[in-house]
Design an enzyme around this catalytic site. Structure first.
Site, PDB file in Angstrom:
ATOM      1  N   PRO A 266       0.796  -1.153  -0.049  1.00 26.13           N
ATOM      2  CA  PRO A 266      -0.004   0.051   0.197  1.00 26.13           C
ATOM      3  C   PRO A 266       0.938   1.322  -0.095  1.00 26.13           C
ATOM      4  O   PRO A 266       1.725   1.304   0.809  1.00 26.13           O
ATOM      5  CB  PRO A 266      -0.732  -0.141   1.316  1.00 26.13           C
ATOM      6  CG  PRO A 266      -0.213  -1.021   1.985  1.00 26.13           C
ATOM      7  CD  PRO A 266       0.689  -2.247   1.189  1.00 26.13           C
ATOM      8  N   GLU A 267       0.662   2.032  -0.763  1.00 30.88           N
ATOM      9  CA  GLU A 267       1.248   3.437  -0.797  1.00 30.88           C
ATOM     10  C   GLU A 267       0.384   4.459  -0.286  1.00 30.88           C
ATOM     11  O   GLU A 267      -0.951   4.307   0.025  1.00 30.88           O
ATOM     12  CB  GLU A 267       1.933   3.618  -2.456  1.00 30.88           C
ATOM     13  CG  GLU A 267       2.712   2.677  -2.655  1.00 30.88           C
ATOM     14  CD  GLU A 267       4.014   3.377  -3.504  1.00 30.88           C
ATOM     15  OE1 GLU A 267       4.043   4.509  -3.321  1.00 30.88           O
ATOM     16  OE2 GLU A 267       4.574   2.436  -4.343  1.00 30.88           O
TER      17      GLU A 267
ATOM     18  N   LYS B 181       2.561   7.290   4.874  1.00 30.69           N
ATOM     19  CA  LYS B 181       1.708   6.144   5.157  1.00 30.69           C
ATOM     20  C   LYS B 181       1.296   5.617   6.531  1.00 30.69           C
ATOM     21  O   LYS B 181       0.885   4.517   6.742  1.00 30.69           O
ATOM     22  CB  LYS B 181       2.553   5.056   4.531  1.00 30.69           C
ATOM     23  CG  LYS B 181       2.844   5.157   2.753  1.00 30.69           C
ATOM     24  CD  LYS B 181       3.314   3.772   2.449  1.00 30.69           C
ATOM     25  CE  LYS B 181       4.780   4.065   1.851  1.00 30.69           C
ATOM     26  NZ  LYS B 181       5.254   2.823   1.375  1.00 30.69           N
TER      27      LYS B 181
ATOM     28  N   HIS C 142      -5.608 -14.436   9.465  1.00 25.16           N
ATOM     29  CA  HIS C 142      -4.604 -13.167   9.576  1.00 25.16           C
ATOM     30  C   HIS C 142      -5.002 -11.969  10.236  1.00 25.16           C
ATOM     31  O   HIS C 142      -4.502 -10.865  10.249  1.00 25.16           O
ATOM     32  CB  HIS C 142      -4.426 -12.709   8.178  1.00 25.16           C
ATOM     33  CG  HIS C 142      -3.884 -13.800   7.200  1.00 25.16           C
ATOM     34  ND1 HIS C 142      -2.697 -14.779   7.622  1.00 25.16           N
ATOM     35  CD2 HIS C 142      -4.684 -14.439   6.128  1.00 25.16           C
ATOM     36  CE1 HIS C 142      -2.791 -15.602   6.516  1.00 25.16           C
ATOM     37  NE2 HIS C 142      -3.507 -15.585   5.492  1.00 25.16           N
TER      38      HIS C 142
ATOM     39  N   ARG D 271      16.314  -1.981  -6.337  1.00 24.58           N
ATOM     40  CA  ARG D 271      14.749  -1.953  -6.687  1.00 24.58           C
ATOM     41  C   ARG D 271      14.668  -1.727  -8.544  1.00 24.58           C
ATOM     42  O   ARG D 271      15.683  -1.287  -8.957  1.00 24.58           O
ATOM     43  CB  ARG D 271      13.943  -1.141  -6.154  1.00 24.58           C
ATOM     44  CG  ARG D 271      13.973  -1.531  -4.434  1.00 24.58           C
ATOM     45  CD  ARG D 271      13.017  -0.456  -3.976  1.00 24.58           C
ATOM     46  NE  ARG D 271      11.816  -0.693  -3.824  1.00 24.58           N
ATOM     47  CZ  ARG D 271      10.773  -0.043  -3.341  1.00 24.58           C
ATOM     48  NH1 ARG D 271      11.252   0.948  -2.558  1.00 24.58           N
ATOM     49  NH2 ARG D 271       9.672  -0.372  -3.338  1.00 24.58           N
TER      50      ARG D 271
END
Ligand SMILES: [Zn+2]
Length: 280
Positions: A2-3, A61, A95, A270
């Site tokens: 998630p950004e 975030k 979870h 990356r």
């Protein structure tokens, strides 16, 4: 992962359910989810239980619930965290790491398959013009923060000799920009992320930041329609905004501006995606 737009989507989805609600019960189901809390699960539960949520907020975030005693419960979604609105008494899933039973008949489940996310109850402090919880104390304002001075931020970036992309990813300079949006805003502003920041003009850096704001808002608009009323979620892998990406993940596909194939390079361990013709 998630950004910022996903986290803001979650905050917006969550707010109508939690605002004004009392946290009747709070249960941590896995200690790893409260690993930052010095007093562990007992302290977290005792801190939040019985408090009323008087606001929700976000920086980068980091997402948090403001409690009625001026403290906050911060939620970081990590790689795979989700917040789900459930009916009270709904059995925790495999979870589910923490459960908040609300006095208004809803429950919030913090689910996190990979458990890189966490929750943490703390005091709040002043930081860069805003009340933020202790976990977000050293995080710089993000691009969507009201009152952000883009030109001042561009000047600050220009004082760095690091590559522009590295500066964009530095949470102490500007928060909430991950790999995907860094590539997208660099493409939009026609800047090669490997260029040292002090070799880019302030005007161009300001354009880069404004393009970043535009890209984040567009993603937020796209994501904001994707969850229904009882389901606030962030899906770690599949981005619902994928279709609007111009650079990230598009290696070999034609640049939407000039038709040159987008290339993938390794940067900071990356992948970076850029147009070798537009971004020079
Ligand atoms: Zn191009």
């Amino acid at each position: 992962m998630p950004e910022l737009p996903e986290v803001e989507s979650v905050r917006r989805g969550l707010e109508p359910y939690v605002l004004g609600a009392r946290l009747d019960d709070v249960q941590v189901l896995r200690d790893r989810a409260v690993r930052r809390q010095a007093g562990g699960a007992a302290q977290f539960e005792g801190w939040a239980r019985g408090r009323t949520v008087v606001g929700t907020d976000r920086r980068g975030k980091f997402l948090w619930l403001v409690l009625d005693d001026g403290s906050a419960v911060t939620v970081h979604l990590g790689m795979s965290g989700q917040l789900r609105i459930e009916h009270p008494g709904t059995a925790p899933g495999r979870h589910t790491r923490a459960v908040f039973e609300l006095g208004n008949g809803h429950a919030v489940h913090f689910n996190d398959q990979r458990t890189f996310g966490w929750v943490w109850a703390t005091e709040m402090v002043d930081s860069a013009g805003k009340r933020v919880p202790v976990p977000a104390r050293d995080i710089a304002p993000d691009l969507l923060e009201p009152g952000l001075d883009v030109v001042a931020l561009a000047h600050r970036m220009r004082r760095s000799r690091s590559a522009v992309k590295r500066v964009l990813l530095n949470q102490n300079v500007v928060s909430g920009i991950g790999n995907i949006y860094a590539d997208e805003m660099l493409w939009a502003a026609r800047v090669d992320g490997k260029t040292p920041a002090d070799e880019v003009s302030v005007r161009r850096l300001a354009k880069l930041l404004r393009e970043g704001q535009r890209v984040l808002l567009a993603a937020l608009d796209a994501g904001g329609t994707s969850f229904d009323s009882l389901y606030v979620h962030v899906n770690g892998e599949s981005g619902y905004f994928d279709r609007s990406l111009n650079a990230y993940g598009r290696a070999g596909q034609p640049c939407a501006r000039c038709g040159t194939p987008i290339v993938r390079e390794q940067f900071m361990n990356r992948s970076s995606y850029l147009c070798p013709r537009c971004q020079r």
